[in-house]
Design a protein around this motif. Sequence first.
Motif, short mmCIF file in Angstrom:
data_model
loop_
_atom_site.label_atom_id
_atom_site.label_comp_id
_atom_site.label_asym_id
_atom_site.label_seq_id
_atom_site.Cartn_x
_atom_site.Cartn_y
_atom_site.Cartn_z
N UNK A 33 0.72 -1.24 0.13
CA UNK A 33 0.08 -0.04 -0.09
C UNK A 33 0.81 1.26 0.04
N UNK A 34 2.16 1.25 0.46
CA UNK A 34 2.89 2.51 0.57
C UNK A 34 3.92 2.36 -0.66
N UNK A 35 3.58 1.46 -1.41
CA UNK A 35 4.50 1.33 -2.83
C UNK A 35 5.98 0.96 -2.54
N UNK A 36 6.10 0.19 -1.24
CA UNK A 36 7.45 -0.14 -0.92
C UNK A 36 7.66 -1.60 -1.48
N UNK A 37 7.86 -1.73 -2.53
CA UNK A 37 7.71 -2.97 -3.23
C UNK A 37 8.67 -4.05 -2.70
N UNK A 38 9.94 -3.65 -2.48
CA UNK A 38 10.98 -4.44 -2.31
C UNK A 38 10.42 -5.06 -0.91
N UNK A 39 10.21 -4.59 0.14
CA UNK A 39 9.50 -4.77 1.60
C UNK A 39 8.39 -5.63 1.22
N UNK A 40 7.37 -5.29 0.66
CA UNK A 40 6.15 -6.17 0.30
C UNK A 40 6.64 -7.58 -0.28
N UNK A 41 7.50 -7.55 -1.18
CA UNK A 41 7.63 -8.75 -1.74
C UNK A 41 8.53 -9.71 -0.79
N UNK A 42 9.39 -9.11 0.11
CA UNK A 42 10.05 -9.68 1.13
C UNK A 42 9.27 -10.50 2.05
N UNK A 43 8.16 -9.63 2.62
CA UNK A 43 7.46 -10.31 3.50
C UNK A 43 6.23 -11.23 2.83
N UNK A 44 5.79 -10.95 1.52
CA UNK A 44 5.09 -12.08 0.93
C UNK A 44 5.73 -13.25 0.77
N UNK A 45 7.07 -13.21 0.40
CA UNK A 45 7.77 -14.57 0.01
C UNK A 45 7.84 -15.56 1.53
N UNK A 46 8.16 -14.78 2.65
CA UNK A 46 8.24 -15.50 3.86
C UNK A 46 6.70 -15.77 4.07
N UNK A 47 5.74 -15.16 3.86
CA UNK A 47 4.30 -15.41 4.24
C UNK A 47 4.09 -16.82 3.46
N UNK A 48 4.37 -16.94 2.24
CA UNK A 48 4.15 -18.04 1.39
C UNK A 48 5.15 -19.26 1.87
N UNK A 49 6.20 -18.95 2.43
CA UNK A 49 7.08 -20.09 2.79
C UNK A 49 6.35 -20.93 3.83
#
Length: 166
Positions: free
Chosen positions: A150-166
């Motif tokens: 939502x803040x357009x901080x996509x590197x952070x968003x992807x990092x947490x999304x990858x951990x979430x999906x793990x």
Amino acid sequence: ALALAAYLALAGKRHSRDVIAAMLWPDLNREHGRSALRSTLRTLTASIPFEWIEADRTTLMLKREFVRVDVLAFTSLLSENAHHGHSRDVTCEQCVKNYLQALELYQADLMVGFSLPDSVEFDDWHLGERENLRREWAEIHRRLSHYYADLQQLDQAVKYAQRWLS
């Protein structure tokens, strides 16, 4: 001893000695189970110079003022977020701060590799606790991923999304 310490640390209330003995030593009769519990308590408390377990003839309880339990600190941070003045669907800056502190506490799943093969009841309790904490860990990553997206901080968003999906 580790199973007893973990149970007292996470269960959070006074417990009957009989119930604990039956859970940890299900193959023993009441007398032998209580004897095993007394022996295990001596093992747990002998080398620690203060009383961290409150024990009487019938019950046991961890003295929380003397012991810091990372799992309880983790769940306390999540509880703080649940009581903010906003909807549960919203993640504010204070929520993010608490989530990040909670993630620092979560080093690995609860007691990975530990089991009491002779105690189905303990193993069921342990598995339930581990799975609940794992779900909370995943939910934090999901929330942080959405927050940063939502803040357009996509590197952070992807990092947490990858951990979430793990």
